[in-house]
Design a protein around this motif. Sequence first.
Motif, PDB file in Angstrom:
ATOM      1  N   ILE A 146       0.835  -1.206   0.000  1.00  0.00           N
ATOM      2  CA  ILE A 146       0.000   0.000   0.000  1.00  0.00           C
ATOM      3  C   ILE A 146       0.867   1.253   0.000  1.00  0.00           C
ATOM      4  CG2 ILE A 146      -1.610   1.367   1.400  1.00  0.00           C
ATOM      5  CD1 ILE A 146      -3.054  -1.162   2.123  1.00  0.00           C
ATOM      6  N   ASP A 147       2.016   1.204   0.685  1.00  0.00           N
ATOM      7  CA  ASP A 147       2.885   2.383   0.731  1.00  0.00           C
ATOM      8  C   ASP A 147       3.384   2.753  -0.673  1.00  0.00           C
ATOM      9  OD1 ASP A 147       4.362   0.054   0.626  1.00  0.00           O
ATOM     10  OD2 ASP A 147       6.059   0.862   1.729  1.00  0.00           O
ATOM     11  N   ILE A 148       3.575   1.740  -1.535  1.00  0.00           N
ATOM     12  CA  ILE A 148       3.988   2.027  -2.909  1.00  0.00           C
ATOM     13  C   ILE A 148       2.858   2.731  -3.670  1.00  0.00           C
ATOM     14  CG2 ILE A 148       4.699   0.995  -5.098  1.00  0.00           C
ATOM     15  CD1 ILE A 148       6.042  -1.218  -3.520  1.00  0.00           C
ATOM     16  N   LEU A 149       1.614   2.293  -3.422  1.00  0.00           N
ATOM     17  CA  LEU A 149       0.463   2.943  -4.047  1.00  0.00           C
ATOM     18  C   LEU A 149       0.361   4.394  -3.606  1.00  0.00           C
ATOM     19  CD1 LEU A 149      -2.012   2.520  -5.873  1.00  0.00           C
ATOM     20  CD2 LEU A 149      -3.314   1.903  -3.819  1.00  0.00           C
ATOM     21  N   VAL A 150       0.612   4.646  -2.323  1.00  0.00           N
ATOM     22  CA  VAL A 150       0.578   6.018  -1.808  1.00  0.00           C
ATOM     23  C   VAL A 150       1.655   6.868  -2.485  1.00  0.00           C
ATOM     24  CG1 VAL A 150       0.970   7.454   0.244  1.00  0.00           C
ATOM     25  CG2 VAL A 150      -0.430   5.392   0.413  1.00  0.00           C
ATOM     26  N   GLN A 156       2.037  11.321  -8.887  1.00  0.00           N
ATOM     27  CA  GLN A 156       1.138  11.846  -9.913  1.00  0.00           C
ATOM     28  C   GLN A 156       0.637  13.243  -9.551  1.00  0.00           C
ATOM     29  OE1 GLN A 156      -1.887   9.185 -11.368  1.00  0.00           O
ATOM     30  NE2 GLN A 156      -0.561   7.390 -11.215  1.00  0.00           N
ATOM     31  N   VAL A 157       0.372  13.464  -8.265  1.00  0.00           N
ATOM     32  CA  VAL A 157      -0.041  14.803  -7.825  1.00  0.00           C
ATOM     33  C   VAL A 157       1.033  15.823  -8.187  1.00  0.00           C
ATOM     34  CG1 VAL A 157      -0.439  16.232  -5.777  1.00  0.00           C
ATOM     35  CG2 VAL A 157      -1.578  14.027  -5.979  1.00  0.00           C
ATOM     36  N   TYR A 158       2.285  15.440  -7.973  1.00  0.00           N
ATOM     37  CA  TYR A 158       3.393  16.342  -8.314  1.00  0.00           C
ATOM     38  C   TYR A 158       3.504  16.524  -9.824  1.00  0.00           C
ATOM     39  CZ  TYR A 158       8.145  18.078  -8.931  1.00  0.00           C
ATOM     40  OH  TYR A 158       9.237  18.811  -9.311  1.00  0.00           O
ATOM     41  N   ASP A 197      -8.941  12.903 -15.125  1.00  0.00           N
ATOM     42  CA  ASP A 197      -9.906  11.833 -14.862  1.00  0.00           C
ATOM     43  C   ASP A 197      -9.783  11.307 -13.431  1.00  0.00           C
ATOM     44  OD1 ASP A 197     -10.876  12.006 -17.423  1.00  0.00           O
ATOM     45  OD2 ASP A 197      -9.567  10.421 -18.214  1.00  0.00           O
ATOM     46  N   GLY A 198      -8.611  11.402 -12.836  1.00  0.00           N
ATOM     47  CA  GLY A 198      -8.417  10.873 -11.486  1.00  0.00           C
ATOM     48  C   GLY A 198      -9.017  11.724 -10.391  1.00  0.00           C
ATOM     49  N   CYS A 199      -9.529  12.883 -10.730  1.00  0.00           N
ATOM     50  CA  CYS A 199     -10.143  13.761  -9.735  1.00  0.00           C
ATOM     51  C   CYS A 199     -11.645  13.491  -9.641  1.00  0.00           C
ATOM     52  CB  CYS A 199      -9.907  15.229 -10.094  1.00  0.00           C
ATOM     53  SG  CYS A 199      -8.208  15.773  -9.814  1.00  0.00           S
ATOM     54  N   LEU A 256       6.622  16.751  -2.163  1.00  0.00           N
ATOM     55  CA  LEU A 256       6.154  15.796  -3.165  1.00  0.00           C
ATOM     56  C   LEU A 256       7.268  15.291  -4.074  1.00  0.00           C
ATOM     57  CD1 LEU A 256       2.785  17.484  -4.195  1.00  0.00           C
ATOM     58  CD2 LEU A 256       3.168  15.645  -2.545  1.00  0.00           C
ATOM     59  N   ARG A 257       8.332  16.063  -4.204  1.00  0.00           N
ATOM     60  CA  ARG A 257       9.444  15.632  -5.050  1.00  0.00           C
ATOM     61  C   ARG A 257      10.317  14.590  -4.357  1.00  0.00           C
ATOM     62  NH1 ARG A 257      11.885  21.452  -6.208  1.00  0.00           N
ATOM     63  NH2 ARG A 257      11.339  21.534  -3.996  1.00  0.00           N
ATOM     64  N   ASN A 258      10.274  14.577  -3.041  1.00  0.00           N
ATOM     65  CA  ASN A 258      11.149  13.675  -2.296  1.00  0.00           C
ATOM     66  C   ASN A 258      10.405  13.143  -1.068  1.00  0.00           C
ATOM     67  OD1 ASN A 258      13.507  12.287  -1.594  1.00  0.00           O
ATOM     68  ND2 ASN A 258      14.296  14.005  -0.401  1.00  0.00           N
ATOM     69  N   LEU A 259       9.295  12.453  -1.316  1.00  0.00           N
ATOM     70  CA  LEU A 259       8.439  11.988  -0.228  1.00  0.00           C
ATOM     71  C   LEU A 259       9.117  10.867   0.547  1.00  0.00           C
ATOM     72  CD1 LEU A 259       5.620  12.307   1.051  1.00  0.00           C
ATOM     73  CD2 LEU A 259       4.857  10.445  -0.422  1.00  0.00           C
ATOM     74  N   ARG A 260       9.222  11.049   1.839  1.00  0.00           N
ATOM     75  CA  ARG A 260       9.805  10.041   2.718  1.00  0.00           C
ATOM     76  C   ARG A 260       8.888   9.848   3.922  1.00  0.00           C
ATOM     77  NH1 ARG A 260      12.353   9.476  -1.111  1.00  0.00           N
ATOM     78  NH2 ARG A 260      14.609   9.317  -1.422  1.00  0.00           N
TER      79      ARG A 260
END
Length: 279
Positions: A146-150, A156-158, A197-199, A256-260
Amino acid sequence: MYTIGKLSKICDLPVKTLRYYDDIGLLKPSYIDSETNYRYYDYDKIEAIKIILLLKSLHIPLANIKQIIESADHVQWNSIIEQKISELAKQKQQITKKIEEMEQLKIKIAAGVPMIQGPILSDCYFENREDTLVYTLRKKVQLKFIDILVKNLFDQVYAYNLKVNGKLMAIFHDRDLKDNEVDVEVLIPVKNSNDLDGCKILSNGKYACITVKGPYTDLAAGYEVLKMWIDQKNLTQNGDMMEVYEKGLIPANLDLRNLRPNLSRHPSDFLTKICVPVI
């Protein structure tokens, strides 16, 4: 008079220590033979050693002990004793508390109650939510991925230059798939849709909610309590249950560019809100 060796045996104190006390002026010999340089101590030195050892047991530095003995200030003595009594009283309280905790633990073990504290649940409550624009990803994945999906969601948001406007959320459409899979949708509120479309819009309305403090693996307890409360209120679920991750692995200040993940927060401090639309 006693030789240093004899005094050492009487007071159970190493000769080396007695010599050191002489060097720093804490305990001088009563007499030193000028020819042999042998040290001799009279009976009063035994009492002096008893006082030194008493003060050392109170964790008073040797330099301060020397000052106390030389001053013979009764006010200073009383102050030291009062301070030590206060310290011992605090230690007594701590020990008493530990004993009580151990007694409670014995009772829990005998009653078969889990020794590890479970999640902390808030009272159930209602929340009126407004229409919320979200960007979503939905996929059947194994729980451990699930963390990979997040991460894909935030990538994609970025990439689409969307502005985040709230906390990460998730809807588990099906938790009972084979091979430990779940049908999960992850959502993040955004300010703009860019006609993607994802919104979509999460509808406004009345939601029954509960807040769970604890690891994500303990959320099941929150779901059960909330379902029971909804039944007691004679309400009807009017949509999917949703998890809102108020505090958890997602850092408060998103990059968002470097989410940890925020690994500094202990799982017992995670805060998750479960929301259910009701009528």
